[in-house]
Design a protein around this motif. Structure first.
Motif, PDB file in Angstrom:
ATOM      1  N   VAL A  10      47.031  64.412  -1.479  1.00  0.00           N
ATOM      2  CA  VAL A  10      48.310  63.967  -0.899  1.00  0.00           C
ATOM      3  C   VAL A  10      48.839  62.768  -1.680  1.00  0.00           C
ATOM      4  O   VAL A  10      50.028  62.695  -1.998  1.00  0.00           O
ATOM      5  N   PHE A  11      47.930  61.824  -2.003  1.00  0.00           N
ATOM      6  CA  PHE A  11      48.340  60.616  -2.721  1.00  0.00           C
ATOM      7  C   PHE A  11      48.931  60.985  -4.083  1.00  0.00           C
ATOM      8  O   PHE A  11      49.982  60.460  -4.475  1.00  0.00           O
ATOM      9  N   LEU A  14      52.398  62.548  -3.590  1.00  0.00           N
ATOM     10  CA  LEU A  14      53.419  61.562  -3.205  1.00  0.00           C
ATOM     11  C   LEU A  14      53.705  60.580  -4.343  1.00  0.00           C
ATOM     12  O   LEU A  14      54.841  60.132  -4.507  1.00  0.00           O
ATOM     13  N   THR A  18      57.278  59.936  -5.863  1.00  0.00           N
ATOM     14  CA  THR A  18      57.859  58.583  -5.945  1.00  0.00           C
ATOM     15  C   THR A  18      58.341  58.295  -7.364  1.00  0.00           C
ATOM     16  O   THR A  18      59.450  57.780  -7.561  1.00  0.00           O
ATOM     17  N   ILE A  22      62.058  57.393  -8.535  1.00  0.00           N
ATOM     18  CA  ILE A  22      62.397  56.181  -9.298  1.00  0.00           C
ATOM     19  C   ILE A  22      63.204  56.572 -10.537  1.00  0.00           C
ATOM     20  O   ILE A  22      64.239  55.961 -10.837  1.00  0.00           O
ATOM     21  N   HIS A  25      66.615  57.560  -9.504  1.00  0.00           N
ATOM     22  CA  HIS A  25      67.378  56.393  -9.056  1.00  0.00           C
ATOM     23  C   HIS A  25      67.896  55.602 -10.254  1.00  0.00           C
ATOM     24  O   HIS A  25      69.066  55.219 -10.294  1.00  0.00           O
ATOM     25  N   GLU A  34      69.918  59.259  -1.261  1.00  0.00           N
ATOM     26  CA  GLU A  34      69.875  57.892  -0.725  1.00  0.00           C
ATOM     27  C   GLU A  34      70.996  57.693   0.301  1.00  0.00           C
ATOM     28  O   GLU A  34      70.789  57.075   1.342  1.00  0.00           O
ATOM     29  N   PRO A 123      66.516  43.951   4.953  1.00  0.00           N
ATOM     30  CA  PRO A 123      65.332  43.864   5.827  1.00  0.00           C
ATOM     31  C   PRO A 123      64.129  43.161   5.217  1.00  0.00           C
ATOM     32  O   PRO A 123      63.195  42.827   5.932  1.00  0.00           O
ATOM     33  N   THR A 124      64.117  42.927   3.914  1.00  0.00           N
ATOM     34  CA  THR A 124      62.923  42.340   3.300  1.00  0.00           C
ATOM     35  C   THR A 124      63.055  40.855   3.005  1.00  0.00           C
ATOM     36  O   THR A 124      62.052  40.187   2.806  1.00  0.00           O
TER      37      THR A 124
ATOM     38  N   LEU B  49      49.377  58.558   4.925  1.00  0.00           N
ATOM     39  CA  LEU B  49      50.011  58.490   3.599  1.00  0.00           C
ATOM     40  C   LEU B  49      51.477  58.923   3.645  1.00  0.00           C
ATOM     41  O   LEU B  49      52.327  58.346   2.985  1.00  0.00           O
ATOM     42  N   TRP B  50      51.747  59.949   4.449  1.00  0.00           N
ATOM     43  CA  TRP B  50      53.137  60.398   4.619  1.00  0.00           C
ATOM     44  C   TRP B  50      53.972  59.306   5.285  1.00  0.00           C
ATOM     45  O   TRP B  50      55.110  59.075   4.905  1.00  0.00           O
ATOM     46  N   PHE B  53      54.673  56.674   2.780  1.00  0.00           N
ATOM     47  CA  PHE B  53      55.691  57.136   1.830  1.00  0.00           C
ATOM     48  C   PHE B  53      57.101  57.011   2.426  1.00  0.00           C
ATOM     49  O   PHE B  53      57.992  56.402   1.824  1.00  0.00           O
ATOM     50  N   MET B  58      62.386  54.281   3.051  1.00  0.00           N
ATOM     51  CA  MET B  58      63.510  53.764   3.838  1.00  0.00           C
ATOM     52  C   MET B  58      63.764  52.293   3.503  1.00  0.00           C
ATOM     53  O   MET B  58      64.913  51.857   3.403  1.00  0.00           O
ATOM     54  N   LEU B  59      62.672  51.521   3.336  1.00  0.00           N
ATOM     55  CA  LEU B  59      62.854  50.100   2.987  1.00  0.00           C
ATOM     56  C   LEU B  59      63.464  49.963   1.590  1.00  0.00           C
ATOM     57  O   LEU B  59      64.286  49.084   1.357  1.00  0.00           O
ATOM     58  N   ILE B  61      65.512  52.000   0.182  1.00  0.00           N
ATOM     59  CA  ILE B  61      66.933  52.351   0.251  1.00  0.00           C
ATOM     60  C   ILE B  61      67.737  51.186   0.829  1.00  0.00           C
ATOM     61  O   ILE B  61      68.810  50.862   0.353  1.00  0.00           O
ATOM     62  N   PHE B  67      63.911  49.899  -6.919  1.00  0.00           N
ATOM     63  CA  PHE B  67      63.658  51.107  -6.131  1.00  0.00           C
ATOM     64  C   PHE B  67      62.232  51.637  -6.380  1.00  0.00           C
ATOM     65  O   PHE B  67      61.807  51.783  -7.519  1.00  0.00           O
ATOM     66  N   GLY B  68      61.526  51.912  -5.299  1.00  0.00           N
ATOM     67  CA  GLY B  68      60.165  52.442  -5.415  1.00  0.00           C
ATOM     68  C   GLY B  68      59.104  51.394  -5.153  1.00  0.00           C
ATOM     69  O   GLY B  68      57.938  51.721  -4.931  1.00  0.00           O
ATOM     70  N   TYR B  70      58.534  49.380  -2.551  1.00  0.00           N
ATOM     71  CA  TYR B  70      57.877  49.469  -1.245  1.00  0.00           C
ATOM     72  C   TYR B  70      57.134  50.790  -1.064  1.00  0.00           C
ATOM     73  O   TYR B  70      56.073  50.822  -0.443  1.00  0.00           O
ATOM     74  N   THR B  71      57.691  51.867  -1.592  1.00  0.00           N
ATOM     75  CA  THR B  71      57.037  53.169  -1.457  1.00  0.00           C
ATOM     76  C   THR B  71      55.650  53.116  -2.105  1.00  0.00           C
ATOM     77  O   THR B  71      54.643  53.476  -1.477  1.00  0.00           O
ATOM     78  N   LEU B  72      55.589  52.643  -3.340  1.00  0.00           N
ATOM     79  CA  LEU B  72      54.311  52.584  -4.060  1.00  0.00           C
ATOM     80  C   LEU B  72      53.362  51.570  -3.406  1.00  0.00           C
ATOM     81  O   LEU B  72      52.179  51.867  -3.203  1.00  0.00           O
ATOM     82  N   MET B  75      51.916  52.890  -0.135  1.00  0.00           N
ATOM     83  CA  MET B  75      50.931  53.968  -0.345  1.00  0.00           C
ATOM     84  C   MET B  75      49.601  53.401  -0.841  1.00  0.00           C
ATOM     85  O   MET B  75      48.528  53.797  -0.370  1.00  0.00           O
ATOM     86  N   ILE B  76      49.664  52.458  -1.774  1.00  0.00           N
ATOM     87  CA  ILE B  76      48.433  51.855  -2.319  1.00  0.00           C
ATOM     88  C   ILE B  76      47.687  51.119  -1.205  1.00  0.00           C
ATOM     89  O   ILE B  76      46.469  51.287  -1.031  1.00  0.00           O
ATOM     90  N   VAL B 113      54.739  43.557  -4.631  1.00  0.00           N
ATOM     91  CA  VAL B 113      56.203  43.445  -4.718  1.00  0.00           C
ATOM     92  C   VAL B 113      56.572  42.596  -5.934  1.00  0.00           C
ATOM     93  O   VAL B 113      57.478  42.939  -6.702  1.00  0.00           O
TER      94      VAL B 113
END
Lengths: 264, 175
Positions: A10-11, A14, A18, A22, A25, A34, A123-124, B49-50, B53, B58-59, B61, B67-68, B70-72, B75-76, B113
């Motif tokens: 799965v990792f 995904l 990702t 990227i 994007h 998006e 949000p961050t 994991l899903w 992801f 969403m974060l 976006i 871009f990417g 937060y996704t990466l 997941m890590i 980050v």
């Protein structure tokens, strides 16, 4: 053992997805995905935003009472000064109108504005950006200037059908062609981390004073000339430097933005 | 289907809460990150994991970082938490252990980050570099806020897990 092999599969899947996103994007090809994904939380953001504002204004009332007393005294003094200034300005206005007529100038101060409400922040917290409740359906376009009480607060960076994102002038990615109102000298206003702004690339020959008003230079078609950005704060430059640099104090409270206008 | 809907609405609700939550000196609790940590921590959760992801996506976006990122990062972090929990802890972990996991994960997230933003600056020239000094000030308030809110998010995750279990039992009985 089965768990780890499943997790690894799965990792890997995904991770590949990702990296693909990227790539898309960066190339600007992921925009439709998006844009659709950004629409999904919109109703919830509206609801939470409404609840949050009610709570904020309820508690804000109590904390603002002592502040209001001090402000009242300051404002009374300001009103007296402004009354005197107003008389002078009225004379300037008459003179200006005459000059405009003579030179056939079009009145540049009349912008077509689209009113909007701030419904959320980044949000961050890593960038100074806000989300507005107006989008391309209302006529908002990328690059348009965003004002609050006539003061420039940022530029539109992304537009969806019903929402748009504003990069505030205090964000480090923000660069605005500016001018010292008093002297007309050009400079650049940049955002800096910690909700501040700096005015940079001011020639050493220019007399930069604390409190000088900084306005847009109008070099960019999306940012009309003469919109107030803030006033000069502390000077940061050294005497042997090529250019002068100083902090800029925003003329509006960027942390508590509620209602804004976007120039059409 | 129930599981999908529950996770979907949880992510959307937590993102909406993240967007409108008032910031304290540029810091705000990261509800989606906490949701990912909590789910990766649960031993019988197969979907962590899903969740990592989609929460990260969403974060990415809605935020303005590369871009990417937060996704990466999510997941890590999810894989590390899940791996360490399954390998090293057989008994039910204490609240102190869970708090430590959340705190360490938070520091790891900020590190990731920072690294990915630095990489992003090289790829996308219009991206702003996050100064280490700013990050140093932000870390501790972020951590404090996240530790305050990890309890409610853990509770939310427990409720979701219970609903999914009840639903599975009911379906099994029907067959």
């Amino acid at each position: 053992m089965r768990f780890f092999s499943r997790t690894f599969t799965v990792f890997s899947f995904l991770l590949a997805l990702t990296l693909l996103l990227i790539f898309l994007h960066v190339r600007g090809l992921a925009k439709p995905v998006e844009s659709t994904a950004a629409q999904v939380p919109r109703p919830f953001v509206y609801v939470f935003s409404g609840i949050g504002n009610s709570i904020k204004s309820f508690f804000g009332y109590f904390s603002s009472v002592s502040k209001v007393n001090n402000q009242n005294a300051e404002l009374a003094a300001q009103v007296r000064t402004l009354q005197q200034d107003n008389i002078i300005l009225q004379q300037y206005k008459l003179e200006n109108e005459k000059l405009k007529k003579e030179l056939g100038y079009k009145d540049l101060s009349k912008y077509q504005l689209i009113p909007g409400t701030v419904i959320g922040m980044d949000p961050t917290g890593y960038s100074q950006a806000v989300v507005l409740n107006i989008g391309s359906n209302d006529g908002v376009r990328v690059g348009a200037a965003v004002l609050s009480e006539g003061v420039l607060v940022g530029k539109i960076i992304t537009v969806e059908s019903f929402t748009s994102k504003v990069l505030l002038v205090t964000d480090p990615q923000s660069n605005i062609d500016a001018q010292i109102s008093l002297t007309g000298d050009n400079a650049i206003v940049r955002g800096s981390y910690g909700s501040g702004m700096v005015i940079d690339l001011v020639s050493q020959s220019v007399q930069l004073n604390k409190g000088d008003e900084v306005v847009t230079a109008g070099l960019n078609a999306d940012l009309p000339k003469g919109i107030l950005i803030g006033s000069v704060g502390e000077l940061q430059s050294q005497k042997n430097g090529l250019f002068q640099k100083a902090t800029v104090v925003p003329s509006t409270d960027l942390k508590n933005l509620n209602f804004v206008s976007v120039i059409k | 289907m129930t599981k999908f809907l529950l996770y979907f609405f949880s992510i959307i609700l937590l993102l909406a809460l993240n967007i409108v939550f008032p910031t304290i000196r540029s810091s705000t609790p990261n509800f989606l990150f906490l949701f990912v940590v909590v789910n990766a921590f649960r031993k019988n959760n197969q979907d962590f994991l899903w969740l990592a992801f989609f929460s990260g996506l969403m974060l990415d976006i809605y935020s303005n970082v590369f871009f990417g990122t937060y996704t990466l990062s999510f997941m890590i972090i999810a894989v590390i938490i899940s791996y360490t929990t399954k390998i090293f802890f057989s008994a039910d972990p204490s609240i102190v252990y869970f708090g430590s996991v959340a705190a360490v994960s938070n520091l790891l997230l900020i590190g990731l980050v920072f690294i990915m933003n630095t990489v992003g600056v090289h790829i996308q020239s219009n991206l702003g570099r996050i100064p280490a000094l700013y990050l140093g000030q932000k870390i501790w308030i972020d951590l404090f806020l996240n530790l305050i809110f990890v309890g409610p998010i853990y509770y939310l995750s427990s409720v979701i897990e219970r609903i999914i279990e009840d639903n599975a039992k009911r379906s099994a009985r029907t067959f």
